[in-house]
Motif scaffolding. Structure first.
Motif, PDB file in Angstrom:
ATOM      1  N   ASP A   1       0.863  -1.186   0.000  1.00  0.00           N
ATOM      2  CA  ASP A   1       0.000   0.000   0.000  1.00  0.00           C
ATOM      3  C   ASP A   1       0.901   1.237   0.000  1.00  0.00           C
ATOM      4  O   ASP A   1       1.481   1.596   1.013  1.00  0.00           O
ATOM      5  CB  ASP A   1      -0.898  -0.039   1.238  1.00  0.00           C
ATOM      6  N   SER A   2       1.007   1.891  -1.167  1.00  0.00           N
ATOM      7  CA  SER A   2       1.886   3.051  -1.305  1.00  0.00           C
ATOM      8  C   SER A   2       1.084   4.245  -1.793  1.00  0.00           C
ATOM      9  O   SER A   2       0.244   4.115  -2.686  1.00  0.00           O
ATOM     10  CB  SER A   2       3.014   2.737  -2.299  1.00  0.00           C
ATOM     11  N   ASP A   3       1.351   5.430  -1.220  1.00  0.00           N
ATOM     12  CA  ASP A   3       0.614   6.611  -1.664  1.00  0.00           C
ATOM     13  C   ASP A   3       1.291   7.303  -2.839  1.00  0.00           C
ATOM     14  O   ASP A   3       0.628   7.792  -3.753  1.00  0.00           O
ATOM     15  CB  ASP A   3       0.410   7.594  -0.507  1.00  0.00           C
TER      16      ASP A   3
ATOM     17  N   VAL B   1       2.760  -0.807   4.402  1.00  0.00           N
ATOM     18  CA  VAL B   1       2.244   0.538   4.156  1.00  0.00           C
ATOM     19  C   VAL B   1       3.417   1.502   4.026  1.00  0.00           C
ATOM     20  O   VAL B   1       4.222   1.651   4.956  1.00  0.00           O
ATOM     21  CB  VAL B   1       1.296   0.985   5.282  1.00  0.00           C
ATOM     22  N   LEU B   2       3.505   2.180   2.877  1.00  0.00           N
ATOM     23  CA  LEU B   2       4.581   3.127   2.592  1.00  0.00           C
ATOM     24  C   LEU B   2       3.973   4.518   2.421  1.00  0.00           C
ATOM     25  O   LEU B   2       3.094   4.711   1.583  1.00  0.00           O
ATOM     26  CB  LEU B   2       5.314   2.730   1.311  1.00  0.00           C
ATOM     27  N   ARG B   3       4.449   5.494   3.196  1.00  0.00           N
ATOM     28  CA  ARG B   3       3.913   6.845   3.127  1.00  0.00           C
ATOM     29  C   ARG B   3       5.055   7.864   3.057  1.00  0.00           C
ATOM     30  O   ARG B   3       6.093   7.696   3.694  1.00  0.00           O
ATOM     31  CB  ARG B   3       3.045   7.141   4.351  1.00  0.00           C
ATOM     32  N   GLU B   4       4.814   8.947   2.281  1.00  0.00           N
ATOM     33  CA  GLU B   4       5.768  10.045   2.150  1.00  0.00           C
ATOM     34  C   GLU B   4       5.096  11.333   2.621  1.00  0.00           C
ATOM     35  O   GLU B   4       4.009  11.668   2.165  1.00  0.00           O
ATOM     36  CB  GLU B   4       6.206  10.213   0.690  1.00  0.00           C
ATOM     37  N   ASN B   5       5.745  12.064   3.516  1.00  0.00           N
ATOM     38  CA  ASN B   5       5.250  13.350   3.986  1.00  0.00           C
ATOM     39  C   ASN B   5       6.195  14.436   3.482  1.00  0.00           C
ATOM     40  O   ASN B   5       7.279  14.633   4.019  1.00  0.00           O
ATOM     41  CB  ASN B   5       5.166  13.374   5.506  1.00  0.00           C
TER      42      ASN B   5
ATOM     43  N   PRO C   1      12.137  13.935   2.621  1.00  0.00           N
ATOM     44  CA  PRO C   1      10.772  13.783   3.130  1.00  0.00           C
ATOM     45  C   PRO C   1      10.713  12.810   4.305  1.00  0.00           C
ATOM     46  O   PRO C   1      11.518  11.889   4.403  1.00  0.00           O
ATOM     47  CB  PRO C   1      10.015  13.215   1.923  1.00  0.00           C
ATOM     48  N   GLU C   2       9.758  13.047   5.170  1.00  0.00           N
ATOM     49  CA  GLU C   2       9.528  12.116   6.275  1.00  0.00           C
ATOM     50  C   GLU C   2       8.836  10.875   5.727  1.00  0.00           C
ATOM     51  O   GLU C   2       7.815  10.964   5.044  1.00  0.00           O
ATOM     52  CB  GLU C   2       8.655  12.768   7.336  1.00  0.00           C
ATOM     53  N   THR C   3       9.405   9.732   6.015  1.00  0.00           N
ATOM     54  CA  THR C   3       8.894   8.481   5.471  1.00  0.00           C
ATOM     55  C   THR C   3       8.450   7.558   6.590  1.00  0.00           C
ATOM     56  O   THR C   3       9.120   7.442   7.614  1.00  0.00           O
ATOM     57  CB  THR C   3       9.988   7.764   4.645  1.00  0.00           C
ATOM     58  N   THR C   4       7.307   6.921   6.399  1.00  0.00           N
ATOM     59  CA  THR C   4       6.895   5.861   7.316  1.00  0.00           C
ATOM     60  C   THR C   4       6.699   4.593   6.505  1.00  0.00           C
ATOM     61  O   THR C   4       6.191   4.618   5.380  1.00  0.00           O
ATOM     62  CB  THR C   4       5.582   6.213   8.033  1.00  0.00           C
ATOM     63  N   TRP C   5       7.152   3.504   7.046  1.00  0.00           N
ATOM     64  CA  TRP C   5       6.944   2.200   6.421  1.00  0.00           C
ATOM     65  C   TRP C   5       6.737   1.176   7.536  1.00  0.00           C
ATOM     66  O   TRP C   5       7.566   0.999   8.407  1.00  0.00           O
ATOM     67  CB  TRP C   5       8.069   1.819   5.479  1.00  0.00           C
TER      68      TRP C   5
ATOM     69  N   VAL D   1      -0.650  -5.047  -5.215  1.00  0.00           N
ATOM     70  CA  VAL D   1      -0.051  -3.723  -5.154  1.00  0.00           C
ATOM     71  C   VAL D   1      -1.142  -2.669  -5.310  1.00  0.00           C
ATOM     72  O   VAL D   1      -1.924  -2.720  -6.261  1.00  0.00           O
ATOM     73  CB  VAL D   1       1.014  -3.534  -6.243  1.00  0.00           C
ATOM     74  N   GLU D   2      -1.159  -1.697  -4.384  1.00  0.00           N
ATOM     75  CA  GLU D   2      -2.074  -0.558  -4.445  1.00  0.00           C
ATOM     76  C   GLU D   2      -1.224   0.704  -4.357  1.00  0.00           C
ATOM     77  O   GLU D   2      -0.778   1.086  -3.274  1.00  0.00           O
ATOM     78  CB  GLU D   2      -3.084  -0.614  -3.300  1.00  0.00           C
TER      79      GLU D   2
END
Length: 274
Positions: A50-52, A98-102, A85-89, A126-127
């Motif tokens: 799940d990636s934005d 879950v992969l996110r970029e702030n 960027p701040e990244t959370t995984w 993959v989403e």
């Protein structure tokens, strides 16, 4: 003493010059030499990615321990000032990566890339909200959904279900059942699959099969459709709203090998592969 109007203008102009100079000198991290790496435990045999907003490369690799997912992240953009960027995984519920970029601050380009390595025996879904997806080596089912980005899959034997809202779809060296869909973009496939379905709202479709298929369905809203097939007898149905039709393969309405090629605007070609 208060500054005069000319002095204030000069100071403001200097600030603008400094800012423009900073923008012109922004650093690029496209060649990130120190990517981040993490390992996650997968519970079960199905992984959802799940990636934005990230380009994804997903590989089914030999030699990986069962239940371990290896992730490498590169910052592929550029910054004017400050950090990346701040990244959370995170692995949520044991089976959802879950992969996110702030993106904030003076970031000119927030692009990132993730390489995800999974062991064989794992079904992957993959989403991706916005980003290209590349995948290879899968023996198990692979499903890809991306809102905006190209999809390129190679060297697979499992079923493929590939969809993008805006971008091209390309598949090579696949043998499993294949389904491809894009709202806006071309579709290309050079495969040995016995079932192939391809649909695009706006773009050309070009399919080349190395094995006599049971079923080929291809449709474009606006673009040419070309299907190259091994020598055999086929049941062929074609349709175009505005364009020529060229069918040169042997055809028989009683054949068990079914080929359908349709477009709203463009040429339709069904021929024997060279």
């Amino acid at each position: 003493m208060a500054r005069s109007t000319p002095a204030r203008v000069a100071v403001a102009a200097g600030a603008v010059v400094l800012l423009v100079a900073g923008l012109g000198a922004c650093s690029s991290a496209g060649d990130d030499e120190h990517p981040e790496k993490r390992s996650f435990t997968l519970e079960g045999t199905t992984l959802t990615v799940d990636s934005d907003d990230s380009a994804l490369e997903i590989v089914a690799a030999d030699g990986h321990a069962g239940g371990r997912i290896e992730v490498t992240r590169w910052f592929d953009g550029s910054v004017v000032a400050g950090g990346e960027p701040e990244t959370t995984w995170d692995m949520e519920d044991g089976d959802r990566l879950v992969l996110r970029e702030n993106c904030s601050g003076f970031i000119a380009d927030c692009s990132t890339k993730h390489r995800i390595e999974v062991p064989h025996g794992v079904t992957v879904k993959v989403e991706d909200g916005d980003g290209s997806v590349r995948a290879s080596g899968f023996r198990d089912a692979l499903t890809v959904r991306t809102g905006d980005g190209s999809v390129h899959v190679t060297d697979t034997t499992g079923p493929l279900d590939l969809r993008t809202g805006d971008g091209s779809v390309r598949v090579e060296d696949a043998t499993g059942p294949l389904r491809m869909h894009t709202n806006d973009g071309s579709i290309r496939a050079d495969v040995d699959s016995r079932q192939v379905r391809a649909r695009t709202g706006d773009g050309s479709v070009r399919l080349e099969l190395g094995t006599v298929p049971d079923l080929v369905e291809s449709r474009s809203g606006d673009g040419s459709v070309t299907i190259a097939l091994p020598r055999a007898t086929y049941r062929v149905a074609t349709e175009t709203g505005d364009g020529a039709v060229d069918v040169s393969v042997p055809h028989d309405d009683a054949s068990g090998h079914v080929v359908s090629a349709r477009t709203g605007d463009g040429k339709v070609t069904v021929r024997t592969a060279n």
